[in-house]
Design an enzyme around this catalytic site. Sequence first.
Site, PDB file in Angstrom:
ATOM      1  N   CYS A 178      28.984  27.277  36.267  1.00  0.00           N
ATOM      2  CA  CYS A 178      29.619  28.488  35.646  1.00  0.00           C
ATOM      3  C   CYS A 178      31.034  27.733  35.824  1.00  0.00           C
ATOM      4  O   CYS A 178      31.515  26.745  37.286  1.00  0.00           O
ATOM      5  CB  CYS A 178      29.200  29.456  36.451  1.00  0.00           C
ATOM      6  SG  CYS A 178      29.568  29.968  37.647  1.00  0.00           S
TER       7      CYS A 178
ATOM      8  N   CYS B 249      33.740  30.162  36.974  1.00  0.00           N
ATOM      9  CA  CYS B 249      34.226  30.529  38.731  1.00  0.00           C
ATOM     10  C   CYS B 249      33.453  29.033  39.506  1.00  0.00           C
ATOM     11  O   CYS B 249      33.782  28.943  40.757  1.00  0.00           O
ATOM     12  CB  CYS B 249      33.633  31.796  38.583  1.00  0.00           C
ATOM     13  SG  CYS B 249      31.866  32.222  38.778  1.00  0.00           S
TER      14      CYS B 249
END
Length: 136
Positions: A46, A48
């Site tokens: 992802c 993040c």
Amino acid sequence: MYPTDLVMPMKAELTDKGFQDLTTPVQVEEALKQSGTTLLVINSVCGCAAGAARPGVVYSLTGDKKPDHLTTVFAGFDTEAVVEARKHLAPFPPSSPCVALFKDGELVHMLERHHIEGNPAGAIAANLQAAYDEYC
């Protein structure tokens, strides 16, 4: 399962910095029961993880105090290893990415995805460095 070509460069962001890549439940079990302090990163594809977790974790290691052992597993790739790692993260629910600090096999500090998401790498590093100051 994510494709190997996608995952390997993301793994390398940590393994190239000295993190042990744990790919089996047995490796996870052995790593987390070591004496001293062990940092465990549940890595992820992802945004993040790419923008905050991995850079923050790496930056956190530039201070004076650091964990004795650096380890990582990859969610969506090293499935059985991640399942084993998450057993040691109770009472926290499954989350990736996440970062956990263990001392003598006991979980002492945890950053869940919601602590990582939306925060800059410097904030992640500062949080972890404060934990290192306390436990390492």
